[in-house]
Design a protein around this motif. Structure first.
Motif, mmCIF file in Angstrom:
data_model
loop_
_atom_site.group_PDB
_atom_site.id
_atom_site.type_symbol
_atom_site.label_atom_id
_atom_site.label_comp_id
_atom_site.label_asym_id
_atom_site.label_seq_id
_atom_site.Cartn_x
_atom_site.Cartn_y
_atom_site.Cartn_z
ATOM 1 N N ALA A 1 0.831 -1.202 0.000
ATOM 2 C CA ALA A 1 0.000 0.000 0.000
ATOM 3 C C ALA A 1 0.857 1.239 0.000
ATOM 4 C CB ALA A 1 -0.939 0.001 1.212
ATOM 5 N N GLY A 2 2.003 1.176 0.688
ATOM 6 C CA GLY A 2 2.908 2.312 0.666
ATOM 7 C C GLY A 2 3.449 2.545 -0.723
ATOM 8 N N ALA A 3 3.793 1.445 -1.405
ATOM 9 C CA ALA A 3 4.258 1.592 -2.774
ATOM 10 C C ALA A 3 3.176 2.173 -3.654
ATOM 11 C CB ALA A 3 4.700 0.225 -3.311
ATOM 12 N N GLN A 4 1.972 1.702 -3.405
ATOM 13 C CA GLN A 4 0.841 2.229 -4.177
ATOM 14 C C GLN A 4 0.669 3.712 -3.934
ATOM 15 O OE1 GLN A 4 -2.862 0.197 -3.502
ATOM 16 N NE2 GLN A 4 -4.026 1.930 -4.184
ATOM 17 N N MET B 1 -7.735 13.575 14.337
ATOM 18 C CA MET B 1 -7.627 13.499 12.881
ATOM 19 C C MET B 1 -6.180 13.650 12.439
ATOM 20 S SD MET B 1 -9.314 15.888 9.898
ATOM 21 C CE MET B 1 -10.830 14.954 9.742
ATOM 22 N N LEU B 2 -5.486 14.640 12.995
ATOM 23 C CA LEU B 2 -4.076 14.836 12.646
ATOM 24 C C LEU B 2 -3.257 13.611 13.047
ATOM 25 C CD1 LEU B 2 -1.771 16.518 11.588
ATOM 26 C CD2 LEU B 2 -1.685 17.722 13.785
ATOM 27 N N SER B 3 -3.587 12.992 14.181
ATOM 28 C CA SER B 3 -2.882 11.790 14.623
ATOM 29 C C SER B 3 -3.011 10.677 13.597
ATOM 30 C CB SER B 3 -3.437 11.318 15.975
ATOM 31 O OG SER B 3 -3.235 12.275 16.981
ATOM 32 N N GLU B 4 -4.203 10.486 13.064
ATOM 33 C CA GLU B 4 -4.412 9.422 12.077
ATOM 34 C C GLU B 4 -3.641 9.710 10.790
ATOM 35 O OE1 GLU B 4 -7.931 7.418 11.578
ATOM 36 O OE2 GLU B 4 -8.348 7.292 13.720
ATOM 37 N N PHE B 5 -3.644 10.953 10.348
ATOM 38 C CA PHE B 5 -2.878 11.307 9.158
ATOM 39 C C PHE B 5 -1.380 11.089 9.382
ATOM 40 C CE2 PHE B 5 -6.348 14.510 7.762
ATOM 41 C CZ PHE B 5 -7.014 13.505 7.070
ATOM 42 N N VAL B 6 -0.896 11.441 10.572
ATOM 43 C CA VAL B 6 0.521 11.265 10.900
ATOM 44 C C VAL B 6 0.918 9.797 10.823
ATOM 45 C CG1 VAL B 6 2.166 11.332 12.824
ATOM 46 C CG2 VAL B 6 0.834 13.368 12.264
ATOM 47 N N VAL B 7 0.111 8.928 11.434
ATOM 48 C CA VAL B 7 0.408 7.496 11.412
ATOM 49 C C VAL B 7 0.366 6.962 9.988
ATOM 50 C CG1 VAL B 7 -0.432 5.215 12.116
ATOM 51 C CG2 VAL B 7 -0.355 7.084 13.772
ATOM 52 N N GLY B 8 -0.618 7.399 9.198
ATOM 53 C CA GLY B 8 -0.733 6.924 7.827
ATOM 54 C C GLY B 8 0.447 7.323 6.974
ATOM 55 N N ARG B 9 0.833 8.603 7.020
ATOM 56 C CA ARG B 9 1.948 9.021 6.160
ATOM 57 C C ARG B 9 3.275 8.440 6.637
ATOM 58 N NH1 ARG B 9 3.008 15.175 4.393
ATOM 59 N NH2 ARG B 9 3.694 15.421 6.573
ATOM 60 N N ALA B 10 3.441 8.316 7.945
ATOM 61 C CA ALA B 10 4.675 7.720 8.462
ATOM 62 C C ALA B 10 4.761 6.242 8.101
ATOM 63 C CB ALA B 10 4.751 7.901 9.975
ATOM 64 N N GLY B 11 3.616 5.557 8.123
ATOM 65 C CA GLY B 11 3.616 4.119 7.863
ATOM 66 C C GLY B 11 3.529 3.746 6.400
ATOM 67 N N GLN B 12 2.943 4.632 5.558
ATOM 68 C CA GLN B 12 2.837 4.397 4.124
ATOM 69 C C GLN B 12 2.206 3.045 3.790
ATOM 70 O OE1 GLN B 12 4.271 6.603 1.187
ATOM 71 N NE2 GLN B 12 3.262 7.692 2.863
ATOM 72 N N GLY C 1 -0.712 -2.020 8.729
ATOM 73 C CA GLY C 1 0.678 -1.882 8.306
ATOM 74 C C GLY C 1 1.305 -0.586 8.767
ATOM 75 N N SER C 2 0.552 0.500 8.732
ATOM 76 C CA SER C 2 1.092 1.797 9.152
ATOM 77 C C SER C 2 1.387 1.817 10.643
ATOM 78 C CB SER C 2 0.104 2.914 8.801
ATOM 79 O OG SER C 2 0.048 3.119 7.406
ATOM 80 N N VAL C 3 0.455 1.314 11.450
ATOM 81 C CA VAL C 3 0.689 1.273 12.894
ATOM 82 C C VAL C 3 1.883 0.382 13.205
ATOM 83 C CG1 VAL C 3 -0.271 0.664 15.138
ATOM 84 C CG2 VAL C 3 -1.741 1.722 13.423
ATOM 85 N N THR C 4 1.990 -0.747 12.506
ATOM 86 C CA THR C 4 3.109 -1.658 12.721
ATOM 87 C C THR C 4 4.436 -0.968 12.430
ATOM 88 O OG1 THR C 4 1.739 -3.563 12.125
ATOM 89 C CG2 THR C 4 4.117 -3.878 12.061
ATOM 90 N N LEU D 1 -8.951 7.364 7.522
ATOM 91 C CA LEU D 1 -8.029 8.495 7.552
ATOM 92 C C LEU D 1 -6.573 8.043 7.596
ATOM 93 C CD1 LEU D 1 -9.903 11.013 9.891
ATOM 94 C CD2 LEU D 1 -10.051 10.705 7.413
ATOM 95 N N ILE D 2 -6.278 6.944 8.281
ATOM 96 C CA ILE D 2 -4.916 6.414 8.237
ATOM 97 C C ILE D 2 -4.563 6.020 6.804
ATOM 98 C CG2 ILE D 2 -3.405 4.527 8.967
ATOM 99 C CD1 ILE D 2 -4.778 4.467 11.631
ATOM 100 N N THR D 3 -5.491 5.342 6.139
ATOM 101 C CA THR D 3 -5.247 4.909 4.765
ATOM 102 C C THR D 3 -5.098 6.100 3.833
ATOM 103 O OG1 THR D 3 -6.584 2.937 5.219
ATOM 104 C CG2 THR D 3 -6.103 3.431 2.912
#
Length: 477
Positions: free
Chosen positions: A5-8, A65-76, A81-84, A257-259
């Motif tokens: 998903a990060g590659a995507q 909301m910002l927390s979810e975006f942060v985790v999503g972009r950091a995890g890609q 997968g992002s939380v991991t 939002l993470i996705t």
């Protein structure tokens, strides 16, 4: 570590900050804004409820909301997968991915019954469209809605729909097919294009119908009702409802939002972007109230009519208003746009997970997940007729009288979403690496400290209250 998903996201992410904002606003803006917010405001006295809701959005909704975006972009990656990945980079237990899994499952279950409710909207579009075009071809396009039948018949349309399993499942299927088709087309060619077309059209209709209501309805009374606080009506349950609405209306803890955050480029500053999305979502809720309440007051309807306000009371109101036939049609088209953009985000979260977990191509993943949600939705639809006596969690007092759809709604809303939100706030506020979070958030100095304080202290307490009072409502009495 998963990376597909990060590659995507790198290959097919949002084409611009504007596209991301439109998609995220579309995810947040849904039936909760157009239906649930006016209903709750009407049931809880208006102005005081609205004031508490705005405070909760600022102090709880926006930070999460910002927390979810942060985790999503950091995890890609997808939510799990992002939380991991963030947990690994922060050198904490991978078990924190549990709340990512809760979010994905919650989004999947919500989609299953959300599509059924959105199907009701399609049914009313069909009825309203037939009524309007019948009037148009008769040379009377400005007639009131359903002017050839009585109010009882208009109010009974919903009952007729509920009594027909075939109709309920049919409109549910149509809505799910539309959702699957868009998600299967990809992030850029499907989700982004849908948001780019649907959200401007949504805002155009929202403002247009609001202006119509301002001139034909009791706009002054609606303004007073919504923005004149009467704190005597601000009960403990009302405060908890406002807190819950602030949490749910932003599409938090559903995996969406993470996705969506995983598809955001590094050049986008997440903090002001999240603020823009929160303001837009909140503005839609407020305008929705100003769209609905002038019409309600003008024809003497009860603003605290609850869920029946949209599907039973307002069609009666459109009967007596000039141009009501056209306005009724446009009103339900507006709700359809809002429902579709939200359902897209609900499907995208588990679809991204299926792509990662099983290596599926996107169309196959979207069909598999959407098909599963559709099957569960069939049970929800049958809960209004064939299985109307079924109470899946009848042994649990808060679900003793809940049918299949209300049980799924209550279980996800009262347990899964607050639990995932609580774990998210603890993870970002206490466990995630501070430097990683600061770098991704776009905040620094005092603003970062203030946000981190809200996420670490205020949000866990507030979301824990939503969880506790949702499961044990007798504590509020």
């Amino acid at each position: 570590m998963v990376a597909s998903a990060g590659a995507q996201a790198g290959e097919q992410g949002w084409s611009s900050r504007t596209a991301f904002i439109l998609a995220a606003v579309g995810a947040a803006v849904g039936l909760g804004n157009i239906w649930r917010f006016p209903t709750l405001a009407g049931e809880n006295g208006g102005g005081a409820f609205v004031l508490v809701y705005l405070v909760c959005v600022l102090l709880i909704g926006l930070p999460l909301m910002l927390s979810e975006f942060v985790v999503g972009r950091a995890g890609q990656s997808d939510a799990i997968g992002s939380v991991t990945r963030v947990a690994e980079e922060s050198r904490v237990s991978r078990k924190w991915r549990l709340f990512g899994g809760i979010e994905i499952l919650a989004g999947f279950l919500i989609l299953s019954f959300y599509s059924v409710v959105a199907g009701w909207v399609l049914y009313y579009i069909w009825l309203s469209g037939g009524d309007f075009f019948g009037n148009l071809f008769a040379g009377e396009p400005l007639r009131g809605a359903f002017s050839d039948v009585g109010q009882d018949a208009v109010s009974g349309m919903m009952g007729e729909l509920f009594a027909s399993p075939g109709r309920l499942i049919g409109v549910h299927a149509l809505f799910m097919v539309a959702t699957i088709t868009i998600v299967a087309s990809g992030v850029h060619d499907g989700i982004e294009k849908a948001a780019t077309w649907l959200m401007p059209a949504f805002f155009f209709l929202l403002l247009g119908i609001t202006i119509y209501g301002a001139f034909t309805g009791d706009f002054e009374r609606a303004l007073a009702f919504m923005f004149t606080p009467d704190f005597s009506k601000l009960t403990a349950p009302a405060i908890n409802e406002a807190l819950g609405q602030a949490f749910f209306s932003l599409s938090l803890a559903s995996g969406a939002l993470i996705t969506y955050g995983a598809y955001v480029g590094r050049e986008v500053n997440l903090a002001p972007t999240a603020a823009t999305i929160s303001v837009a979502d909140t503005g839609v809720a407020l305008i929705a109230g100003l769209m609905i309440f002038p019409i309600v007051f003008a024809v003497g309807l009860d603003p605290s009519a609850g869920p029946a306000l949209i599907f039973q009371s307002l069609p009666v109101a459109f009967q007596t208003m000039p141009g009501g036939s056209l306005i009724g049609l446009l009103f339900f088209v507006l709700i359809f746009f809002a429902a579709l953009t939200s359902s897209i985000s609900l499907l995208e979260g588990p679809t991204a997970w299926a792509i990662d977990r099983f290596g599926l191509r996107r169309p196959a993943a979207a069909i598999m997940i959407g098909g599963g949600a559709f099957v569960i939705g069939i049970a929800c639809a049958l809960g209004y007729n064939v299985w109307s006596d079924v109470r899946p969690l009848g042994f649990w007092s808060i679900f003793a009288e809940a049918d299949i759809l209300d049980t799924l709604d209550g279980f996800t809303g009262k347990l899964m979403l607050p639990l995932a939100g609580l774990l998210m706030s603890i993870f970002v506020g206490w466990k995630a690496d501070r430097r990683l979070v600061e770098m991704q958030s776009g905040l620094s100095g005092g603003l970062f400290l203030a946000w981190r304080f809200l996420v670490a202290w205020v949000c866990p307490i507030a979301v824990a209250l939503i969880l506790v009072f949702g499961l044990f409502p007798e504590l509020l009495v």
